[in-house]
Design a protein around this motif. Structure first.
Motif, PDB file in Angstrom:
ATOM      1  N   ALA A 181       0.801  -1.228   0.000  1.00  0.00           N
ATOM      2  CA  ALA A 181       0.000   0.000   0.000  1.00  0.00           C
ATOM      3  C   ALA A 181       0.832   1.276   0.000  1.00  0.00           C
ATOM      4  N   PHE A 182       2.142   1.165   0.207  1.00  0.00           N
ATOM      5  CA  PHE A 182       2.931   2.363   0.463  1.00  0.00           C
ATOM      6  C   PHE A 182       3.995   2.664  -0.583  1.00  0.00           C
ATOM      7  N   GLY A 183       3.848   2.089  -1.772  1.00  0.00           N
ATOM      8  CA  GLY A 183       4.770   2.386  -2.852  1.00  0.00           C
ATOM      9  C   GLY A 183       5.719   1.237  -3.144  1.00  0.00           C
ATOM     10  N   PRO A 184       6.552   1.382  -4.177  1.00  0.00           N
ATOM     11  CA  PRO A 184       7.391   0.277  -4.646  1.00  0.00           C
ATOM     12  C   PRO A 184       8.600  -0.026  -3.778  1.00  0.00           C
ATOM     13  N   ASP A 185       9.042   0.920  -2.957  1.00  0.00           N
ATOM     14  CA  ASP A 185      10.230   0.724  -2.125  1.00  0.00           C
ATOM     15  C   ASP A 185       9.806   0.386  -0.701  1.00  0.00           C
ATOM     16  N   VAL A 186       9.958  -0.879  -0.328  1.00  0.00           N
ATOM     17  CA  VAL A 186       9.530  -1.328   0.997  1.00  0.00           C
ATOM     18  C   VAL A 186      10.260  -0.568   2.102  1.00  0.00           C
ATOM     19  N   GLN A 199      -8.644   4.904  10.140  1.00  0.00           N
ATOM     20  CA  GLN A 199      -9.009   5.714  11.301  1.00  0.00           C
ATOM     21  C   GLN A 199      -8.077   5.477  12.485  1.00  0.00           C
ATOM     22  N   LEU A 200      -6.788   5.349  12.169  1.00  0.00           N
ATOM     23  CA  LEU A 200      -5.766   5.185  13.190  1.00  0.00           C
ATOM     24  C   LEU A 200      -4.536   5.981  12.792  1.00  0.00           C
ATOM     25  N   SER A 201      -3.784   6.404  13.780  1.00  0.00           N
ATOM     26  CA  SER A 201      -2.553   7.117  13.511  1.00  0.00           C
ATOM     27  C   SER A 201      -1.482   6.639  14.474  1.00  0.00           C
ATOM     28  N   ALA A 202      -0.333   6.249  13.937  1.00  0.00           N
ATOM     29  CA  ALA A 202       0.794   5.849  14.768  1.00  0.00           C
ATOM     30  C   ALA A 202       1.657   7.064  15.098  1.00  0.00           C
ATOM     31  N   THR A 203       2.413   6.968  16.185  1.00  0.00           N
ATOM     32  CA  THR A 203       3.337   8.045  16.525  1.00  0.00           C
ATOM     33  C   THR A 203       4.430   8.151  15.479  1.00  0.00           C
ATOM     34  N   TYR A 204       4.964   6.993  15.088  1.00  0.00           N
ATOM     35  CA  TYR A 204       6.034   6.930  14.084  1.00  0.00           C
ATOM     36  C   TYR A 204       5.708   5.822  13.086  1.00  0.00           C
ATOM     37  N   ALA A 205       6.417   5.872  11.953  1.00  0.00           N
ATOM     38  CA  ALA A 205       6.351   4.777  10.971  1.00  0.00           C
ATOM     39  C   ALA A 205       7.742   4.573  10.409  1.00  0.00           C
ATOM     40  N   ILE A 206       8.009   3.344  10.006  1.00  0.00           N
ATOM     41  CA  ILE A 206       9.296   2.971   9.428  1.00  0.00           C
ATOM     42  C   ILE A 206       9.058   1.859   8.410  1.00  0.00           C
ATOM     43  N   GLY A 207       9.864   1.841   7.359  1.00  0.00           N
ATOM     44  CA  GLY A 207       9.679   0.798   6.344  1.00  0.00           C
ATOM     45  C   GLY A 207       9.918  -0.597   6.892  1.00  0.00           C
ATOM     46  N   ARG A 208      11.095  -0.789   7.398  1.00  0.00           N
ATOM     47  CA  ARG A 208      11.464  -2.051   8.073  1.00  0.00           C
ATOM     48  C   ARG A 208      12.167  -1.704   9.367  1.00  0.00           C
ATOM     49  N   LEU A 209      11.985  -2.502  10.381  1.00  0.00           N
ATOM     50  CA  LEU A 209      12.643  -2.259  11.650  1.00  0.00           C
ATOM     51  C   LEU A 209      14.155  -2.364  11.458  1.00  0.00           C
ATOM     52  N   ARG A 210      14.848  -1.316  11.851  1.00  0.00           N
ATOM     53  CA  ARG A 210      16.300  -1.311  11.738  1.00  0.00           C
ATOM     54  C   ARG A 210      16.887  -0.252  12.667  1.00  0.00           C
ATOM     55  N   GLU A 246      -0.326   8.431   4.927  1.00  0.00           N
ATOM     56  CA  GLU A 246      -1.342   9.223   5.619  1.00  0.00           C
ATOM     57  C   GLU A 246      -2.742   8.899   5.120  1.00  0.00           C
ATOM     58  N   THR A 247      -2.869   8.688   3.807  1.00  0.00           N
ATOM     59  CA  THR A 247      -4.177   8.323   3.248  1.00  0.00           C
ATOM     60  C   THR A 247      -4.640   6.981   3.787  1.00  0.00           C
ATOM     61  N   TRP A 248      -3.712   6.044   3.850  1.00  0.00           N
ATOM     62  CA  TRP A 248      -4.038   4.693   4.321  1.00  0.00           C
ATOM     63  C   TRP A 248      -4.417   4.706   5.802  1.00  0.00           C
ATOM     64  N   LEU A 249      -3.655   5.432   6.602  1.00  0.00           N
ATOM     65  CA  LEU A 249      -3.965   5.513   8.028  1.00  0.00           C
ATOM     66  C   LEU A 249      -5.320   6.183   8.263  1.00  0.00           C
ATOM     67  N   ALA A 250      -5.611   7.230   7.479  1.00  0.00           N
ATOM     68  CA  ALA A 250      -6.903   7.905   7.613  1.00  0.00           C
ATOM     69  C   ALA A 250      -8.044   6.954   7.278  1.00  0.00           C
TER      70      ALA A 250
END
Length: 293
Positions: free
Chosen positions: A261-266, A282-293, A275-279
């Protein structure tokens, strides 16, 4: 607005404990993610505590064995809390009776045999055929690689007619096993509820698993204030919704279940798509990251 970060280290100093999801964050069921392992190791070196929190339906000793097999070193975490752990406590309290029908694969038999050490004189739990059962314990499909919830519609019609409650040991709907998406116990419980049955949940996002994690934290170095806990995972309606409900800050790992859902680069989710997907959810995270690192 959710803040995109490129590494856990950017924000981790603000937290004394991480409640870290496993599948989709630390491994994919086939292999561990080296960058995620390194991030957790570095966090612990700086004094943080890592609680691995999973909706797996098995007791934590089985999760530990799986992590060993996948190559996740033990210095990457402090202890494990599973949905299976929390659901076991409910089973032993008689939540669905003591004569139960087990809906799930043989690999989950440990749910009934490997009971918590801190339970004194546990009641006898007997697995019986469905027509003799007081309730259902669902740990997943019998064959997770070939079956879907629809395969159980007739079983659920019969169970509903008997008025049986279902103890769902894993609220997840699906999980990715390598490149294969499989149904979990949560998908079966959802169908049972849709058909008018009653299901009980104890894993994320429901409170019992968080209550258990807090108790274990207190036993492993002392309690941690909610404002100093960061809950992270790739499940928006499990890891993130659960963390928000408990008053924790949250880190959404976009490169897991919803990666497409978030584009071609994981590794680099598109901010507008995020932001569109979270809306939409109906949820919002404090932070987001592609992969945990």
């Amino acid at each position: 607005m959710t803040r995109l970060i490129s590494s856990l280290a950017e924000v981790s100093a603000g937290y004394d404990a991480l409640f870290c999801d496993l599948w989709g964050c630390l491994h994919n069921g086939r292999a561990a993610y080296p960058a995620a392992v390194s991030a957790l190791q570095a966090y612990r070196v700086r004094g943080g505590r890592v609680v691995l929190m999973t909706n797996a339906p098995r007791p934590n000793c089985y999760i530990q064995a799986q992590l060993d097999k996948l190559g996740v070193p033990r210095d990457a975490w402090d202890f494990i809390v599973s949905s299976g752990d929390a659901a076991q406590m409910a089973l032993l309290s008689g939540a669905v009776g003591y004569r139960v029908y087990h809906l799930g694969p043989a690999k989950d038999d440990g749910f009934f045999t490997d009971l918590p050490d801190d339970v004194a004189d546990p009641p006898k739990i007997t697995r019986v055929p469905l027509d003799e059962a007081e309730g259902i314990v669902c740990t997943g499909p019998f064959n997770e690689l070939t079956e879907t919830p629809e395969d159980y519609r007739s079983t659920f019609l019969y169970a509903k007619a008997k008025g049986l409650k279902m103890l769902c040991t894993n609220p997840d709907l699906v999980v990715d096993l390598g490149e294969t998406r499989i149904f979990c116990a949560g998908a079966l419980a959802a169908l049972y509820e849709e058909m008018g049955g009653e299901a009980l949940y104890f894993g994320k996002p429901h409170p019992p698993i968080y209550d258990l994690a807090r108790r274990r934290l207190a036993d492993h170095g002392g309690a941690v204030d909610n404002g100093r806990v960061l809950a992270l995972g790739d499940g928006i309606h499990t890891d993130i919704q659960g963390g928000v409900g408990e008053g924790f800050d949250t880190l959404f790992v976009t490169g897991g279940l919803a990666a497409d859902a978030f584009g071609p680069d994981v590794e680099a989710p598109d901010p507008a798509r995020l932001e569109t997907w979270l809306a939409k959810h109906q949820l919002s995270a404090t932070y987001a990251i592609g992969r945990l690192r």
